[in-house]
Design an enzyme around this catalytic site. Sequence first.
Site, PDB file in Angstrom:
ATOM      1  CG  HIS A  13      -2.004  -1.084   1.057  1.00 15.03           C
ATOM      2  ND1 HIS A  13      -1.915  -2.315   1.691  1.00 15.03           N
ATOM      3  CD2 HIS A  13      -3.138  -1.119   0.321  1.00 15.03           C
ATOM      4  CE1 HIS A  13      -2.965  -3.050   1.365  1.00 15.03           C
ATOM      5  NE2 HIS A  13      -3.723  -2.353   0.538  1.00 15.03           N
ATOM      6  CG  ASN A  14       4.075   0.903  -2.429  1.00 10.82           C
ATOM      7  OD1 ASN A  14       3.459   1.136  -3.472  1.00 10.82           O
ATOM      8  ND2 ASN A  14       4.755  -0.217  -2.230  1.00 10.82           N
ATOM      9  CG  PHE A  15       3.780   7.636  -4.357  1.00 16.70           C
ATOM     10  CD1 PHE A  15       2.645   8.429  -4.239  1.00 16.70           C
ATOM     11  CD2 PHE A  15       4.700   7.969  -5.344  1.00 16.70           C
ATOM     12  CE1 PHE A  15       2.423   9.518  -5.071  1.00 16.70           C
ATOM     13  CE2 PHE A  15       4.494   9.051  -6.179  1.00 16.70           C
ATOM     14  CZ  PHE A  15       3.350   9.828  -6.051  1.00 16.70           C
ATOM     15  CG  HIS A  66      -1.817   0.345  -4.098  1.00 17.89           C
ATOM     16  ND1 HIS A  66      -2.476  -0.562  -4.905  1.00 17.89           N
ATOM     17  CD2 HIS A  66      -2.760   0.819  -3.232  1.00 17.89           C
ATOM     18  CE1 HIS A  66      -3.753  -0.647  -4.540  1.00 17.89           C
ATOM     19  NE2 HIS A  66      -3.952   0.194  -3.527  1.00 17.89           N
ATOM     20  CG  HIS A 118      -7.165   4.265  -2.732  1.00 20.41           C
ATOM     21  ND1 HIS A 118      -6.132   4.475  -3.606  1.00 20.41           N
ATOM     22  CD2 HIS A 118      -7.105   2.954  -2.401  1.00 20.41           C
ATOM     23  CE1 HIS A 118      -5.500   3.343  -3.804  1.00 20.41           C
ATOM     24  NE2 HIS A 118      -6.056   2.399  -3.079  1.00 20.41           N
ATOM     25  CG  ASP A 119      -4.827   2.220   0.079  1.00 19.57           C
ATOM     26  OD1 ASP A 119      -5.723   2.055   0.931  1.00 19.57           O
ATOM     27  OD2 ASP A 119      -4.641   1.433  -0.865  1.00 19.57           O
TER      28      ASP A 119
HETATM   29 ZN   LIG Z   1      -5.700   0.419  -2.379  1.00 19.30          ZN
END
Ligand SMILES: [Zn+2]
Length: 521
Positions: free
Chosen positions: A250-252, A254, A290-291
């Site tokens: 869940h990084n940049f 993604h 979103h994350d």
């Molecule tokens: Zn996501």
Amino acid sequence: MQSQQPPIRAAVTGRRGMSSAAQEEMATKIIYFTINGRPEQAEFPVDCPAQDVKDLFRSAAEAGPHDILKLYNPKGNIVNISPQLPPNTPQSTYKLEVVAADCNSDPLGILGLEARARLRLQSLEKKILIEAGETPTIVHEMKRQVESFREKLESVEHLSWLGLFKELSDATHKPSPFYHKRTLRKTREECEHVRDKFLKMRQWEDAEIMVLLQVMYVDLDFISTFNIELEVLQQFLYEVYRRYNNIPFHNFKHCFCVTQMMYGLIWLTDLRSKMDSIDLLTLLTSAVCHDLDHTGYNNAYQINARTELALRYNDISPLENHHCAVAFELLEKVYPGHKLCVLATDMTRHNEILNKFKSILSVFDFGNKDHREVLMMILIKVSDISNEARPMDVAEPWLDCLLQEFFNQSDMEKLEGLPVSPFMDRDKVTKPSSQTGFIRFVLLPLFMELANLFPCLEQHIIHPVRKALDYYTEMEKALERENLNRAQIDKTGKSKEPSSSDSKEPDTSAEARSNLKPTAV
Ligand SMILES: [Zn+2]
């Protein structure tokens, strides 16, 4: 820097103001000399100006205007370069040398440098050739370096026009046009540097990804429609980048993949003709945000471990609420007060949202605000879990990253005595088993509903996902066969050696798999 002098024998043939007939009658003198061992001959009128004779020799030596020339007679004595030079024969030559340049008139130290390097190299080569019989590698290497230095000088020749660079040749040299043939060419160094970078480049750098995100905002006309200042957008994207953590999935990057998919969907479905710009801006920005600040531990962990986030949001989508809160903090500058659809990405709301969409699908109306809102939630959900719609060589490494993040969490859960989700448990899940169930029961049903509304998406998101399903189904079968074989070998081994303690193999039995819940993103 390239030598453009005419052949030496044709140089200085007359005096200004004299008739051609008079010139023909005038006596000339021929001087035989060598320059770096190369035989040359200079012909000039006996009464021409001394400067002309000097220039003639300067040309022969390919020397710059500030280089010092030395001429030696056959006896080895230095003689003055003038029209009075005693004539000689090809058997008793003078010797011409370029010994130094006047550095004071060349503050950058560049004038004549390359010419001198070339001359020294030539004489060195000659010397070595005579002594060793062949040209050694070192000379080839030096030649290459001189050549590349020459290319460098030529490629910045136009700088002299800006006063940054001194003219390299003598006063008679005409300035090159800006688009000089040689200045158009890229230097070898330049090309090799780019080639190296190109071949090694497997990943976009984060700064480049920020530019790509910026391009999407510009492309969709958000800048002009909402009067967003470019600096504000850039500051926003930079803040977004800063708030994605260094975790496996869940990084940049993604964030970028999801946003890119959203951007693609907007164009593919021609959403610009169907929805307001503000909805599209919401969609793209939701994807970007979103994350935000994901820590690599999902909602189940947050709730079970009673983290600060779970307490803050009363166990209701703690992560998504946090992503939203961080996003709002950043968005204040750009368009305060607008909502996002980040909350829809909580997978525990998957069925609720999908069922809502299914129920309105047959009567879907882009003019209906509620319908549009459900569609927006579906679009961000599709983008979020669209990894398997990408080419296999892109998608598969992402799956490895996701599993790595899952395993980190389940390891922590085991350490802390918290409940462990089977789909995150490294003892229970395998790569193919994690995907087949997820694609079959979560991904395809969702994607197919969206493709019902937009049939043009079939080839872009359904076909590749079906291919991925086939791929992982095959992999799963192969793994099961392998495990079966191994179990049989183990059985035989155990009957002989009952103390065997190999219990770390993944359990891929049908029973274990039935416990696996869909992968959540
Ligand atoms: Zn996501």
